[in-house]
Design an enzyme around this catalytic site. Structure first.
Site, PDB file in Angstrom:
ATOM      1  N   TRP A 132      49.902  35.500  43.770  1.00  0.00           N
ATOM      2  CA  TRP A 132      49.401  36.058  42.515  1.00  0.00           C
ATOM      3  C   TRP A 132      48.310  37.099  42.690  1.00  0.00           C
ATOM      4  O   TRP A 132      48.005  37.839  41.760  1.00  0.00           O
ATOM      5  CB  TRP A 132      48.839  34.919  41.646  1.00  0.00           C
ATOM      6  CG  TRP A 132      47.922  34.005  42.419  1.00  0.00           C
ATOM      7  CD1 TRP A 132      48.247  32.800  42.979  1.00  0.00           C
ATOM      8  CD2 TRP A 132      46.552  34.235  42.762  1.00  0.00           C
ATOM      9  NE1 TRP A 132      47.175  32.267  43.654  1.00  0.00           N
ATOM     10  CE2 TRP A 132      46.115  33.123  43.527  1.00  0.00           C
ATOM     11  CE3 TRP A 132      45.643  35.254  42.488  1.00  0.00           C
ATOM     12  CZ2 TRP A 132      44.817  33.020  44.032  1.00  0.00           C
ATOM     13  CZ3 TRP A 132      44.347  35.160  42.994  1.00  0.00           C
ATOM     14  CH2 TRP A 132      43.956  34.049  43.759  1.00  0.00           C
ATOM     15  N   ALA A 158      54.612  33.922  42.185  1.00  0.00           N
ATOM     16  CA  ALA A 158      53.736  32.809  41.837  1.00  0.00           C
ATOM     17  C   ALA A 158      53.867  32.521  40.342  1.00  0.00           C
ATOM     18  O   ALA A 158      53.927  33.441  39.522  1.00  0.00           O
ATOM     19  CB  ALA A 158      52.289  33.146  42.192  1.00  0.00           C
ATOM     20  N   GLY A 208      51.297  34.387  51.490  1.00  0.00           N
ATOM     21  CA  GLY A 208      50.643  33.245  50.852  1.00  0.00           C
ATOM     22  C   GLY A 208      49.861  32.442  51.866  1.00  0.00           C
ATOM     23  O   GLY A 208      49.459  32.944  52.918  1.00  0.00           O
ATOM     24  N   GLU A 230      53.078  36.806  56.068  1.00  0.00           N
ATOM     25  CA  GLU A 230      51.700  37.314  55.988  1.00  0.00           C
ATOM     26  C   GLU A 230      50.894  36.218  55.310  1.00  0.00           C
ATOM     27  O   GLU A 230      51.036  35.973  54.113  1.00  0.00           O
ATOM     28  CB  GLU A 230      51.661  38.625  55.186  1.00  0.00           C
ATOM     29  CG  GLU A 230      50.351  39.390  55.353  1.00  0.00           C
ATOM     30  CD  GLU A 230      49.346  39.102  54.261  1.00  0.00           C
ATOM     31  OE1 GLU A 230      48.469  38.235  54.503  1.00  0.00           O
ATOM     32  OE2 GLU A 230      49.430  39.718  53.197  1.00  0.00           O
ATOM     33  N   CYS A 264      43.693  38.114  51.115  1.00  0.00           N
ATOM     34  CA  CYS A 264      43.856  37.556  52.470  1.00  0.00           C
ATOM     35  C   CYS A 264      43.076  38.373  53.489  1.00  0.00           C
ATOM     36  O   CYS A 264      42.561  37.844  54.465  1.00  0.00           O
ATOM     37  CB  CYS A 264      45.334  37.547  52.854  1.00  0.00           C
ATOM     38  SG  CYS A 264      46.369  36.498  51.834  1.00  0.00           S
TER      39      CYS A 264
END
Length: 457
Positions: A132, A158, A208, A230, A264
């Site tokens: 998301w 998501a 995620g 990833e 991330c």
């Protein structure tokens, strides 16, 4: 009755949409349509595929304001950043439309054959399982190279950004793209394994958490299907004694607060050598305190809410646990009054191994400051993580910093005197538990191709 996915505005707590989950018949129909679409799309010339990508880029720009406002309402992204995200998606499609034919051209190889070469052929239907935090960019950065290579795509997004997921499908249709090129399915996580197992799915791209990525990899491996993963990251930024402190502090704060800290590849651990740690720390606290958080529709606010209340509460518990274990709170670290899932810019220092702020990914606007004895110790601390997505280093001696970035830091993306970010011209991905495979650039477009040897005697 099918499940309902509910979209909640994290800035207000108000429900603004409910969306029924895709039933089994719709899932099967979509996958079949994607496979049929692949049979047609894969026969398009590279020039023809590029023209379609440019149509999609144009439609993204046409709908930019609408798409940005939707993302801001659905997951709290500050409105200016949401606008920039949509534009980045369009730029990436333009990039692959232009560069794709070169990236996918046959590569002649001299052998004892009369002619031999390497050809890059599409695999089929790619399943994209996306998070998301960048509801458009994560999808389009995977979709651009996959489509240009001749694949089609099915998206499982998501559940808390279902409106954005459906909007993406509408953009593709509105662009005039061929039928079956891209479709959105609204599915709970419990149905992902069955979708991966579907014989019409040829490969999977996943962005995620490390835990969820491991489950996707297990299922894909059972069915011998290619994946690109990833996953999480806990990026370390090293500040050496000769760093330009103005640049280091400003870049570090921007890198930590991008997307309200929910990235991330955001800066998360800040490793300053002993001689400059106090100065870096004081100046970082000053800038973090000055960063405004609030209504994400207000362009004056650098930080919006976190995407969900449970994510905000989890982050707060990681902060509290770190403080209990000896970390020192320098600013922030509280849950504001009100309905929104807001969390203030927070700085922890005296962070040590064993604390959540050292060992875990803090997915929000929290900075962990760690003191290093010297350069060698700083590199050791930066690499002392299960993750290896991005890393940064600040030094006026660019040759010295480049050597560390290129040969010593264990990460897929190492930046000198800049914050880590993705760029379609460069490969993007991680190492260790941050995943494997690459997105973007020539490497990303070739991930979902059959790299075929052709030998003619």
């Amino acid at each position: 009755m099918s499940d309902l996915f509910t979209s909640v505005n994290p800035a207000t707590g108000a429900v603004f949409g409910q969306y029924p989950a895709s039933d089994p018949s719709k899932v099967e129909k979509a996958v079949k349509q994607a496979h049929k679409g692949f049979e047609e799309w894969s026969q398009f010339t590279l020039k023809e595929r590029g023209a379609v990508l440019k149509q999609i880029a144009a439609e993204l720009r046409k709908q930019k304001q609408k798409l940005a406002e939707l993302a801001t309402r659905e997951m709290g992204k500050p409105i200016k950043q949401a606008m920039d995200e949509v534009e980045k998606c369009a730029r990436t499609f333009d990039f692959y439309a232009k560069e794709g034919p070169k990236f996918l051209a046959n590569e002649l190889v001299e052998t004892d054959a009369k002619k031999s070469y390497v050809s890059f052929q599409p695999l089929g239907v790619v399943l994209a399982i996306m998070p998301w935090n960048f509801p458009y960019w994560q999808v389009f950065r995977a979709m651009g190279p996959a489509l240009m290579a001749g694949n089609t795509m099915v998206l499982k997004h998501a559940s808390n950004v279902s409106a954005c997921a459906l909007a993406i499908e509408k953009v593709i249709k509105a662009s005039g793209a061929p039928k079956g090129l891209f479709q959105t399915l609204l599915l709970p996580s419990s149905q992902v394994a069955g979708l991966i197992a579907n014989p019409a799915i040829s490969a999977i791209t996943f962005t995620g958490s490390t835990y969820a990525g491991s489950k996707v990899a297990q299922t894909a491996a059972m069915h011998i299907k290619k994946q690109v993963l990833e996953l999480g990251g806990s990026d370390a930024y090293i500040v050496l004694e000769d760093a330009d402190m103005d640049l280091a502090v400003t870049t570090s704060v921007n890198g930590r607060l991008i997307n309200s800290g929910q990235s991330c590849v955001a800066a998360k651990r800040f490793i300053a050598v002993k001689s400059v740690r106090k100065e870096f720390e004081a100046r970082m606290v000053e800038q973090m305190k000055a960063a405004k958080f609030g209504d994400p529709m207000d362009e004056g606010n650098k930080i919006g809410p976190m995407a969900r209340h449970d994510l905000r509460d989890q982050l707060h518990q990681q902060v509290l646990k770190s403080i209990e274990m000896g970390a020192k709170l320098l600013c922030g670290g509280y849950v504001p009054d009100g309905e929104g899932a807001f969390y203030p810019p927070t700085v922890l220092t005296n962070v040590k191994k064993g604390m959540p702020a050292y060992d875990e990914e803090l997915f929000g606007p929290v900075a962990s400051i760690i003191e290093a004895k010297d350069e060698q110790d700083a590199v050791r601390l930066a690499n002392d993580s299960i993750y290896g997505l991005g890393a940064g280093i600040f030094s006026k001696n660019r040759k010295r910093a480049e050597h560390i970035a290129a040969t010593q830091l264990q990460a897929g993306n190492c930046f000198v005197n800049s914050f880590v970010h993705s760029d379609p011209r460069l490969p993007f991905g991680g190492t260790k538990q941050s995943g494997y495979g690459r997105e973007l650039s020539i490497f990303g477009i070739r991930e979902f191709t059959n790299i075929k040897t052709v030998f003619i005697q």
